[in-house]
Scaffold this motif. Structure first.
Motif, PDB file in Angstrom:
ATOM      1  N   VAL A  89      20.548  93.227  22.555  1.00 27.75           N
ATOM      2  CA  VAL A  89      21.686  92.598  21.862  1.00 27.75           C
ATOM      3  C   VAL A  89      22.891  93.533  21.858  1.00 27.75           C
ATOM      4  CG1 VAL A  89      20.444  91.042  20.303  1.00 27.75           C
ATOM      5  CG2 VAL A  89      20.840  93.422  19.638  1.00 27.75           C
ATOM      6  N   GLU A  91      28.628  93.296  19.034  1.00 24.85           N
ATOM      7  CA  GLU A  91      29.604  92.232  18.755  1.00 24.85           C
ATOM      8  C   GLU A  91      28.898  90.938  18.347  1.00 24.85           C
ATOM      9  OE1 GLU A  91      29.445  94.018  21.372  1.00 24.85           O
ATOM     10  OE2 GLU A  91      31.366  95.010  21.770  1.00 24.85           O
ATOM     11  N   GLU A  92      27.669  90.743  18.868  1.00 21.82           N
ATOM     12  CA  GLU A  92      26.927  89.543  18.508  1.00 21.82           C
ATOM     13  C   GLU A  92      26.047  89.767  17.282  1.00 21.82           C
ATOM     14  OE1 GLU A  92      27.497  86.548  19.959  1.00 21.82           O
ATOM     15  OE2 GLU A  92      29.103  87.803  20.782  1.00 21.82           O
ATOM     16  N   ALA A  93      25.502  90.964  17.188  1.00 20.71           N
ATOM     17  CA  ALA A  93      24.535  91.219  16.118  1.00 20.71           C
ATOM     18  C   ALA A  93      25.226  91.560  14.798  1.00 20.71           C
ATOM     19  CB  ALA A  93      23.609  92.367  16.510  1.00 20.71           C
ATOM     20  N   GLY A  94      26.511  91.864  14.876  1.00 19.18           N
ATOM     21  CA  GLY A  94      27.174  92.401  13.685  1.00 19.18           C
ATOM     22  C   GLY A  94      26.841  93.874  13.622  1.00 19.18           C
ATOM     23  N   ARG A  95      25.626  94.170  13.268  1.00 18.48           N
ATOM     24  CA  ARG A  95      25.122  95.535  13.386  1.00 18.48           C
ATOM     25  C   ARG A  95      23.769  95.483  14.093  1.00 18.48           C
ATOM     26  NH1 ARG A  95      25.925  95.249   7.435  1.00 18.48           N
ATOM     27  NH2 ARG A  95      26.424  93.170   8.226  1.00 18.48           N
ATOM     28  N   ARG A  96      23.595  96.342  15.064  1.00 19.91           N
ATOM     29  CA  ARG A  96      22.340  96.344  15.841  1.00 19.91           C
ATOM     30  C   ARG A  96      21.323  97.233  15.128  1.00 19.91           C
ATOM     31  NH1 ARG A  96      23.604  99.191  20.236  1.00 19.91           N
ATOM     32  NH2 ARG A  96      24.136  97.600  21.777  1.00 19.91           N
ATOM     33  N   VAL A  97      20.750  96.667  14.084  1.00 21.15           N
ATOM     34  CA  VAL A  97      19.887  97.452  13.195  1.00 21.15           C
ATOM     35  C   VAL A  97      18.458  96.938  13.272  1.00 21.15           C
ATOM     36  CG1 VAL A  97      19.375  97.943  10.772  1.00 21.15           C
ATOM     37  CG2 VAL A  97      21.734  98.083  11.619  1.00 21.15           C
ATOM     38  N   VAL A  98      17.518  97.861  13.420  1.00 17.62           N
ATOM     39  CA  VAL A  98      16.108  97.531  13.257  1.00 17.62           C
ATOM     40  C   VAL A  98      15.755  97.804  11.799  1.00 17.62           C
ATOM     41  CG1 VAL A  98      13.754  98.177  13.844  1.00 17.62           C
ATOM     42  CG2 VAL A  98      15.502  97.968  15.640  1.00 17.62           C
ATOM     43  N   PRO A 158      31.774  96.119  14.359  1.00 19.20           N
ATOM     44  CA  PRO A 158      33.049  95.604  13.836  1.00 19.20           C
ATOM     45  C   PRO A 158      33.250  95.930  12.360  1.00 19.20           C
ATOM     46  CG  PRO A 158      31.839  93.901  15.072  1.00 19.20           C
ATOM     47  CD  PRO A 158      30.908  95.058  14.898  1.00 19.20           C
TER      48      PRO A 158
END
Lengths: 377, 377, 377, 377
Positions: free
Chosen positions: C78, C81-88, C121
């Motif tokens: 991902v 920009e799509e995930a908002g935050r790429r957090v696990v 973002p």
């Protein structure tokens, strides 16, 4: 303080005190230092670092009968428009008192008499002020636009930096109150500013007594009337009836202090602290027959007998007092209070510089250790 | 919260929100994460970070006529020695309320009826408690050895960690009060401890009402009765007469809030803050004919009508109330109050979790922007 | 909590607990109460007032080797920009953890991996956030216009209500950090607000690192740079080198705690208190061979091994850990730490909800009383 | 202050000032008042309530070259065992300075030289003290059992009420420092107590430098080393290297004050406030070529040039200074600083009585309004 020989007390012979024996070389050195805006610490160390404080002030008592007459005389002699404030100043019976225009320590006090229709022109100063009403009817003060009515034994604030003017309603009676200010402290600290208002009297900007009516509910805080961000109490005036009832309530459930009987601080209900930043005040009730023990503390206290008769032993000297007599206890001097009425309580209003002592980290107190806690007669 | 598709609101399509379109690879990844006690934040981001709070609670009203009857029934059905406390619990009309045994938010409330001579056995808990007395005569509580008498419309604290037992004097009348506690909060925080006293009732260690009599003087702080180092108010009980008079005084000099009329916080006079660390309380007076404007805020409020009749519009729904009806306003829900009596004031007691909101830095409020500040009927 | 019979613990048979035996009359009464949004307190009293807290969470450990791989996988799956935050997200191994999206208690934690040139973002929320950097080069965050560079083992704040965006400089390396937030707490309190910035990234309004460079002098406070009136620490980022050196200094002059070795709070230098209002954080150094004693306390702790290897016994279960493993200790659960290296110190970063416990007046702690302070293996 | 005629300033003719014209009747009244320890306020009102403060002190400068020589001479003339402390006192060039043994306002300052192996016997006093090290090697102080080593430009506290003794290690060098104390303030407040220790030197009870090593981590607070409940900073000594680096950091990200350049307060990291209750201290960096603007404020400041050369214009008079020259700025006197080096910064250490001004509610400041903020040459 003077340039006495270093050893000024028998205790000064120990290691840790100045014990220098002067020599011709040292005398020459001292001369040289003086020429450089300097000095030898050890020449004055023991004088400027005493084992314990020794006050420059003396316990002094002012009889209300005498002072009242002088205040009424002043009414005939000067007008407030000329005097600024028609105040008879209380001067401690000491050189320091006369020099500093001080009642005790760095506190100022005076008695102010006004007659119906008179006003004291509006002004402000960095000195904090408060008043204790002794007699009269129809007195009022206006503090930063807040109009406050005043009755006997009420205690009212005019905090530092606030515009204030006082007066007596046209249909009132001649009124007399005791002013307390920290003018000597402000001068000593070189922080005294003064200004006159552009009008002789302020136009009240709020309903009469709005602050005590808003903030004077016990344990209650008004919501939605604007945040109070001032460093002094929003209550502004503490009514005698409230204080007296609170003391009776307190006396019903506690033993009281061996030194002071039952005692209430005039407090800031938003902090629990003193009502003003530089001066504290109390009302205390000595039960009928109360014979207090002695203690001493840093800080100075000026008393006004709110009711009753008795005496205080201050620094070994007895001062008899009755209603509205004023007396003072200088710093670190033993003192004890006695109520001469066997059944009725006596009430002592007092103000002090304890907030300053606390702010400087030097509020210190100790009980009298001997003779059951009482000074020898 | 559920594993809904990421986009749950039309606004969620902007940059800065989760907008991931799932793919087989992602689905496989999600499975793998689940096996490692992990998840994909973006799957649930929009759900756990809503644009604004949406409460799980519903406005609910309990009629005193109904609840009073149930409380009296309970007297016949269980004894306090068996029940611990003979309390009828008020459950918010929502799943969250029933699940958490909550009246609104993380607040608990119940109604407790006792008859003369009964006692509730002494105990303590980390939950804070307070009571608002609705009717009766002869009620009392003992808090850490301090005996406190209770009358109608009094508000009394039993702070967290204090031993307490309650009862009704043998010559009193059946009494009913409303309990407020933060039991749900303590459970939610996993901080609830409980203990029973080794005696059914504490032996008072101080004169009756010593705390309110010592600390209940307006703007006054007792000296020499021991330092108060507790995080809650030493006043302990706030008498209805005092509160009512303070509201009349306040109303005489201020316009009041457009939302709440004239309002007093039950405050700690040593800090100006809330009386308890986790729950606040107010008494407010809506003048005759008062028609309040709407606002909303974080935090939950539970009201008890101390006197009068009127209605509140909460989340668009009208709730009519009269004396001792209880109702609640959930977090971030619009609400406005109306006094239906054109000339006499109505009084609303309320308690809330505002101290928690403030401690967490999230006390937020806003006025209703439309229709002159009032919700559509 | 469920509607179990009242007596749920052998201790519940004492006076002061609910011990009611249900009868048909009572059952009927319960039905009637349920129809009025009410209940019988004694039916659930023992359940909602336990003798002591029993946590819904379980000690859980996440191995960095595993989690790191998953984070790197996410980079390919991902885009931010799509995930908002790429957090696990780290989910506590319990129903409560999965339901509340919580790492432990009301705390959230996740691991975030970003590659050079990426940005998250700009957005803000009432949830407070902080990050602990595990690896990488060139990471930065911008908090309310203040640009902050980030290195390994640095600890950085993004306080509640602040606009923030993160990224990795184009010439940096893939970076991984651990996020800590109070999202579950904000949701539980129904106080979670969210907003997106009108630009993907903020334009810094101050020189880079201005806040740590201004406020990061030990025991020093800058004058003349504007008053800091925020409820969180102005330091914003705490550098690993500073923290490590401070721990060595501390270890040189003190014995340390038997539970935690040498431990430093990330503090607000203007108050001495926690850096954020709702989450605290510590770095602790366990000396070589340290074998700690067990204690338990209210509040939850999430650890990140900043360096070294050892194990912790939590609730009787052993969890071995090495660098950048993450594990948690739920509320009121016994725990003790052991450094397996006989000569080199181990470092544990941790964050907690102690500020909430303190604000609510329920920060409680006790040492393990038996076996020399250590849990049985 | 003297009994001058009331009008002492042309501005005193307005309503709100004392404007009384004396008459024989008034003169008689004044006599009568004097006999009763009283006075007429209006006689001295304008003198004791000036429009603004007028200091009794004068700006004074002490050249290090001169003072150093005198200090070294003192080593040969007196031993510390006899002198108590071998201090050369700095006396303000004014009657008030000589009378009060004051450097400026109610501040005391002296220079102390000691040689290797010497000690100053252990003692304590209610006066607060601090020292700024000018030169030497091997100096130390012991404060309430905490041993602290001292290097050039370090700033160290010996707070009020703490036992302290100083010395120079046997293998050190002759050391010179500047003492700052509030002895005049304590005497003026009648709160000065003094005691000698029962041993010439304290036996350290903690590892050397334990307090700065524990509390000197930037933004970090040690846990588990005992609560710090003292009203002064636990850091105790602020190292020059730390202060210098912090100033460079600050200068890199901020413009600085037009009056003071870049300036750091020596702060209490547990409160953000002053390190001592009665005296504050700063280190400021004037960038190369800095030409400051003038301002004035209540409170007194004593400067020690930590490095560089320049001049200050104080009350219209120019004072040139270089490293370790000492000078003072009296209360409410215009002052501005200039760094004569075009490229290298100058550093000014200073101490002040601002904490007292703040505690009394009278910290007041204003910029010079004319000539671009600079006094006429």
């Amino acid at each position: 303080m003077t340039d006495n020989p270093a050893v000024i007390d028998p205790r000064d012979t120990v290691l840790g005190r100045s014990r220098v024996t002067d020599t011709p070389e040292l005398e020459a050195f001292y001369q040289e230092l003086a020429g450089q805006n300097a000095g030898a610490f050890w020449k004055r160390a023991n004088a400027i670092e005493p084992w314990e404080p020794e006050t420059r002030y003396r316990p002094t008592l002012w009889r209300y009968a005498d002072m009242r007459a002088l205040c009424l005389r002043a009414i005939d002699l000067v007008r407030p428009e000329e005097a600024g404030r028609r105040v008879v100043t209380l001067l401690n019976d000491s050189d320091a008192g006369r020099e500093n225009v001080a009642v005790c320590g760095w506190l100022f006090s005076g008695m102010q008499a006004m007659k119906p229709g008179e006003i004291t022109p509006a002004h402000k100063h960095t000195a904090s002020a408060h008043r204790f009403i002794m007699e009269g009817r129809g007195a009022y003060t206006v503090v930063d636009g807040h109009h406050i009515t005043l009755g006997a034994n009420d205690y009212v604030l005019t905090p530092n930096g606030c515009w204030h003017d006082h007066g007596i309603a046209a249909d009132g009676d001649v009124s007399i109150w005791q002013d307390g200010l920290d003018i000597p402290l402000m001068n000593c600290m070189e922080t005294n500013f003064y200004a006159v208002h552009d009008q002789p009297r302020q136009t009240p900007a709020f309903p009469s007594n709005d602050l005590p009516l808003s903030y004077g509910g016990a344990g209650l805080r008004p919501e939605g009337v604007g945040a109070w961000d001032k460093p002094y109490s929003p209550v502004m005036v503490y009514r005698w009836e409230t204080v007296r009832d609170a003391l009776w309530n307190l006396a019903a459930v506690s033993e009281g202090s061996p030194f002071d009987g039952h005692m209430m601080r005039y407090a800031n209900p938003l902090t629990g602290g003193w009502a003003l930043q530089t001066m504290g005040a109390h009302m205390q009730m000595l039960p009928g027959g109360f014979r207090g023990q002695a203690h001493r503390h840093t800080g100075n206290v000026v008393y006004n007998v709110a009711g009753g008769r008795g005496y205080s032993i201050i620094g070994g000297e007895r001062f008899d007092w009755e209603t509205h007599d004023i007396f003072c206890v200088p710093a670190w001097m033993w003192h004890e209070h006695v109520n001469l009425d066997p059944s009725e309580p006596a009430f002592l209003f007092s103000f002090n510089d304890f907030p300053v002592m606390e702010a400087l980290g030097v509020r210190i107190e100790e009980p009298y250790p001997d003779h059951g806690g009482r000074q020898p007669a």
